[in-house]
Design a protein around this motif. Sequence first.
Motif, mmCIF file in Angstrom:
data_model
loop_
_atom_site.group_PDB
_atom_site.id
_atom_site.type_symbol
_atom_site.label_atom_id
_atom_site.label_comp_id
_atom_site.label_asym_id
_atom_site.label_seq_id
_atom_site.Cartn_x
_atom_site.Cartn_y
_atom_site.Cartn_z
ATOM 1 N N SER A 8 0.859 -1.181 0.000
ATOM 2 C CA SER A 8 0.000 0.000 0.000
ATOM 3 C C SER A 8 0.898 1.235 0.000
ATOM 4 C CB SER A 8 -0.929 -0.013 1.225
ATOM 5 O OG SER A 8 -1.870 1.049 1.143
ATOM 6 N N ARG A 9 0.312 2.395 0.261
ATOM 7 C CA ARG A 9 1.082 3.646 0.252
ATOM 8 C C ARG A 9 0.620 4.538 1.401
ATOM 9 N NH1 ARG A 9 5.164 4.461 -3.745
ATOM 10 N NH2 ARG A 9 4.908 2.691 -5.138
ATOM 11 N N GLN A 18 6.094 3.724 -0.080
ATOM 12 C CA GLN A 18 5.424 2.424 -0.093
ATOM 13 C C GLN A 18 5.375 1.854 1.314
ATOM 14 O OE1 GLN A 18 6.955 -1.475 -2.050
ATOM 15 N NE2 GLN A 18 5.710 -0.454 -3.608
ATOM 16 N N TYR A 104 -0.078 -6.135 -7.142
ATOM 17 C CA TYR A 104 -1.038 -5.061 -6.883
ATOM 18 C C TYR A 104 -0.604 -4.202 -5.690
ATOM 19 C CZ TYR A 104 -4.169 -7.851 -9.829
ATOM 20 O OH TYR A 104 -4.725 -8.565 -10.872
ATOM 21 N N GLU A 105 -1.147 -2.999 -5.662
ATOM 22 C CA GLU A 105 -1.126 -2.175 -4.466
ATOM 23 C C GLU A 105 -2.569 -1.842 -4.132
ATOM 24 O OE1 GLU A 105 1.506 1.149 -4.368
ATOM 25 O OE2 GLU A 105 3.199 0.038 -5.194
ATOM 26 N N THR A 126 -0.715 7.775 -6.844
ATOM 27 C CA THR A 126 -0.398 7.246 -8.169
ATOM 28 C C THR A 126 0.649 8.109 -8.867
ATOM 29 O OG1 THR A 126 -2.338 8.434 -9.024
ATOM 30 C CG2 THR A 126 -2.605 6.113 -8.527
ATOM 31 N N MET A 129 3.761 6.781 -7.702
ATOM 32 C CA MET A 129 4.011 5.418 -8.197
ATOM 33 C C MET A 129 4.734 5.400 -9.532
ATOM 34 S SD MET A 129 0.609 3.196 -7.363
ATOM 35 C CE MET A 129 1.137 1.901 -8.480
ATOM 36 N N PHE A 142 -2.950 -0.665 -9.231
ATOM 37 C CA PHE A 142 -3.477 -0.067 -8.012
ATOM 38 C C PHE A 142 -4.985 -0.321 -7.948
ATOM 39 C CE2 PHE A 142 -1.801 3.589 -5.213
ATOM 40 C CZ PHE A 142 -2.423 3.039 -4.101
ATOM 41 N N ILE A 160 -5.169 1.550 -13.015
ATOM 42 C CA ILE A 160 -6.076 1.655 -11.877
ATOM 43 C C ILE A 160 -7.250 0.702 -12.069
ATOM 44 C CG2 ILE A 160 -7.474 3.210 -10.481
ATOM 45 C CD1 ILE A 160 -4.499 3.904 -10.535
#
Length: 509
Positions: A8-9, A18, A104-105, A126, A129, A142, A160
């Motif tokens: 995730s972020r 991250q 994935y995130e 994003t 990213m 994402f 996305i």
Amino acid sequence: MSLAVLKSRALAGMHAPQVTVEVHLANGLPSFTIVGLPETEVKESRDRVRAALQNARFAFPAKRITVNLAPADLPKESGRFDLPIALGILAASGQMPGDGLDEYEFAGELSLSGDLRAIRGALAMTYAMRTSHHSDGRRRIFILPRESADEAALVADATIFPADSLLQVCAHFAARGSDSDARLTQHRPAIRSSAPAYLDFSDVKGQLQAKRALEVAAAGGHSVLLVGPPGTGKSMLAARFPGILPPMTDEEALESAAVQSLTGGFSTARWKVRPYRAPHHTASGVALVGGGGTPRPGEISLAHRGVLFLDEIPEFDRKVLEVLREPLESGQITISRAARQADFPARFQLIAAMNPCPCGFLGALHRECRCTPDQVARYQGKISGPLLDRIDMQIQVGAIAHDDLLQQAAGESSAHIAARVTQSFEAQQQRQRKSNHLLSTTEIDLYCKPDAAGEDLLRTAMTRLNWSARAYHRVLKVARTVADLAAEPVIGKAHIAEAIQYRRALREQ
């Protein structure tokens, strides 16, 4: 599998470092612990995640659940980690496939029913990213709440996948390798194809000198102070100023949108629309530059690549105004706190307005000013010399006679003014790859050298007006813009004279 790892972020200023979400299930008394410097919103996710899993008809494991948000020294805030924590519990307990999660995130806040809610800063994440890659050179996909997908997908090379609920995300992983309709698909944002709609300069009658000055300011990116009695159109002129600025590039629009996304205030309907911020004069210094325990952008950053309008500038607290001095020069602001530091961009164009005296009617045609010279000097002195020195252009906006106002035809439209501004701006980009107001001292010597007559006039003005070196350089940059609007390669005497007229200081500097 009793361990699941997802990505995730977090948000740290304009950066989105991250975060690795590790979920471990162990035997023992049932418990649910989140570690990794979580703030209150993240700690509360335990109750949201438990209710969301149960209402989505999943079994909540009666085990000792430990969630680690790494790195441990990075503060974690907001509910964006609800979705990866819930998915980690399901993967670790074997209720959903765990393979492929590394591609994935995830970010999203869960409702108690399992629906996904919008998160703050989706575009900022994003945007960050773009520089993050797998070791094999691929970018992660994402998965975000549908309400946040539009803004996040504005980053052209980001992939996305929007989702409406936790069940929909789980169905996507359960259907991996098949052509099932349950699989999530890439989102394409709905971007307005027409030009942005701004207020038009044709609404302002008269004030030809002020309009010309704002045209010069828009072409070269110069800051402006408008001085005049109440009712002369200062606020109207400022509100219409964004409409004559050069069109935003994709990169400028992304920068601006990413900052606004940090406060949850961005909408795709405002894509490539220049920001216009007009804080009230009771605003604090923190409201202007940003701050807080978790640093958030202030008005100067929310106006990035747009306009910051300070009406009645002498009514602002003097200490508040002084915080503008550094970002006016550098175009960025650093918020430092004991536990963290955050950098925000602040490349805004300042338009300020003020009355000439406390009563406001100094120089008015139909009202008499009753202020003493000492009161006028004290009122104008609320703006410090160093700040005034950093404002490129200081314009007198005079009152319009009633007869002239009634007979005045509609003024020139913003479209015609913007065409000249854009032509001048493009000439600057071809010559020096930046706007005139960004020229360094060395570049001023290279690009802003006047002819002999212009140099003589400038030398005389410097002596009589007692300019500082900064004021001298700013006059030269304004003169360069005036020459660019006239498509003249060399700065002449007429260009210098016009630039000097735009440097009408309220008092000697």
